[in-house]
Design an enzyme around this catalytic site. Structure first.
Site, PDB file in Angstrom:
ATOM      1  N   HIS A   1       0.851  -1.191   0.000  1.00  0.00           N
ATOM      2  CA  HIS A   1       0.000   0.000   0.000  1.00  0.00           C
ATOM      3  C   HIS A   1       0.890   1.245   0.000  1.00  0.00           C
ATOM      4  CE1 HIS A   1      -2.568   3.116   1.841  1.00  0.00           C
ATOM      5  NE2 HIS A   1      -3.570   2.471   1.281  1.00  0.00           N
ATOM      6  N   PRO A   2       0.435   2.367  -0.559  1.00  0.00           N
ATOM      7  CA  PRO A   2       1.310   3.535  -0.706  1.00  0.00           C
ATOM      8  C   PRO A   2       2.030   4.017   0.548  1.00  0.00           C
ATOM      9  CG  PRO A   2      -0.629   3.835  -2.044  1.00  0.00           C
ATOM     10  CD  PRO A   2      -0.834   2.549  -1.282  1.00  0.00           C
ATOM     11  N   VAL A   3       1.444   3.853   1.736  1.00  0.00           N
ATOM     12  CA  VAL A   3       2.140   4.346   2.923  1.00  0.00           C
ATOM     13  C   VAL A   3       3.160   3.358   3.476  1.00  0.00           C
ATOM     14  CG1 VAL A   3       0.266   5.880   3.618  1.00  0.00           C
ATOM     15  CG2 VAL A   3       0.335   3.543   4.514  1.00  0.00           C
ATOM     16  N   LYS A   4       3.244   2.142   2.891  1.00  0.00           N
ATOM     17  CA  LYS A   4       4.199   1.157   3.383  1.00  0.00           C
ATOM     18  C   LYS A   4       5.610   1.478   2.878  1.00  0.00           C
ATOM     19  CE  LYS A   4       1.126  -1.378   5.535  1.00  0.00           C
ATOM     20  NZ  LYS A   4      -0.176  -0.839   5.113  1.00  0.00           N
ATOM     21  N   THR A   5       6.583   0.658   3.266  1.00  0.00           N
ATOM     22  CA  THR A   5       7.996   0.971   2.998  1.00  0.00           C
ATOM     23  C   THR A   5       8.300   1.007   1.511  1.00  0.00           C
ATOM     24  OG1 THR A   5       8.496  -0.131   5.088  1.00  0.00           O
ATOM     25  CG2 THR A   5      10.357   0.376   3.645  1.00  0.00           C
TER      26      THR A   5
END
Length: 387
Positions: free
Chosen positions: A191-195
């Protein structure tokens, strides 16, 4: 125009990432092509596992893990209450019952002690799996949890979307989250907020060839192509799902994975800056506790705030931070509090999870931040709390 609000997390997409996606768009395969296998091979090598199976998202990864283990209706799966909904929901997707474990109130992590308590509440059900969550990016005590799960006849499935790049040291041995030394499988999200980001996307790692084979079949309708059969032939022995990850997104994943070292270094540097900047706000504000064995690449910068001692509500802090250009989020509302699970299992008292939820707040953390942004966040928090 007002300065933009710093979000609690966001993707870092650069020109070479865009070029990789454009190249994939011009290639012969937009999905089910060679870029999927290339991403899987690179990911497995990165985390130190024998196999990696790409899928549509992190929730699909958890669901596939339950299917691959053949978890049956009425059997039990233990999850911590401090997690995203998907960790518990994946058990319900296959008809299993969820037993919620408490967490350490200072780290938010499931511990051997809280797992031991949850094991008492499994009662007559057959326990199939324990799903510890590497919250924020910090690793749980995998050997301790694995030993208890094994004694109970269950396996570990690591819920690891927060912890790509995190390393651990157990008994003097260096390990990586996702290497599946202590678990049947580990699941990840992009997901976009992951690393690293693929827009949406997930991965399951395992060291067991049989599980990898089942995961690959189940992500594509349960289709198998027997060796030596006609080129058009396929067989379905059990229904699966359309949980494939397209080549387009795998191309972005490959490009992002090549930057993991840089992203990890930046996240660790920002975490260090937060430790310095927030130290003067103690004891009202404290950073979530880090286990001694864990060297995390933090996905979330979680702090614990004594709102009562500060004489201010969390809502007032969240609103006050936003007014000063700082976004925040809460990770997480205890899942056992959700109406669905309360109706199914009744009221459950988990003091560690309640204490964590009452104080937690996630502050901005992502590679595109400047170190001056950390100072801005700390200053805004100090102003809102009147410290």
């Amino acid at each position: 125009m007002a300065d933009p609000v710093l979000p609690y997390g966001r993707q870092t997409i650069e020109d070479d990432d865009i070029a990789a996606v454009v190249q994939a768009l011009k290639a012969d395969f937009l999905t089910t092509g060679p870029t999927v296998e290339a991403f899987e091979r690179a990911f497995a090598e990165t985390v130190g596992a024998r196999h990696a199976v790409a899928c549509a998202n992190g929730t699909a990864a958890l669901h596939l893990a339950m299917l691959a283990l053949e978890v049956q209706p009425g059997e039990a799966v233990i999850t911590p209450s401090i997690t995203f909904l998907a960790t518990a929901n994946c058990a319900r997707y296959v008809g299993a019952e969820v037993v919620f474990a408490d967490v350490d109130p200072l780290s938010g992590l499931m511990t051997p002690e809280t797992l031991a308590d949850a094991l008492k509440r499994v009662r007559a059900r057959r326990l199939r799996a324990v799903l510890p969550v590497h919250l924020r990016g910090d690793a749980v005590d995998l050997p301790g949890l694995g030993a208890l799960a094994g004694e109970a006849g269950a396996v570990l499935v690591e819920d690891a979307p927060h912890a790509l790049g995190t390393t651990m040291t157990f008994g003097g041995v260096a390990e990586r989250v996702g290497d599946a030394r202590h678990a049947a499988m580990a699941t990840f999200s992009f997901h976009p907020v992951k690393t690293i980001a693929t827009g949406e996307g997930g991965m399951v790692t395992t060291n067991e060839a049989g599980l990898a084979e089942r995961l690959r079949a189940l992500r594509s309708h349960g289709m198998l192509r027997p060796q030596g059969s006609e080129p058009w032939w396929y067989e379905m022995h059990e229904p699966g799902f359309n949980y494939r990850l397209p080549d387009i997104l795998c191309a972005l994943g490959l490009s992002q994975l090549a930057k993991l070292g840089r992203f990890a270094t930046r996240r660790r540097a920002l975490a260090g800056a937060y430790h310095t900047a927030l130290a003067p706000l103690a004891p009202i504000v404290r950073i979530a506790a880090r286990p001694s064995w864990s060297d995390p690449v933090l996905h979330l910068m979680c702090v614990l705030i004594d709102f009562e001692a500060a004489g201010v509500t969390r809502r007032r802090v969240v609103d006050g931070l936003r007014e000063r250009g700082v976004g925040s989020q809460v990770h997480y509302i205890p899942v056992h509090r959700q109406p669905y699970y309360r109706a199914r299992y009744g009221e459950l008292h988990l003091p560690g999870a309640e204490a964590w939820y009452d104080r937690c707040l996630s502050l901005p953390l992502y590679p595109g931040m400047a170190e001056s942004d950390v100072g801005k966040v700390a200053g805004a928090l100090r102003d809102v709390l009147s410290i």
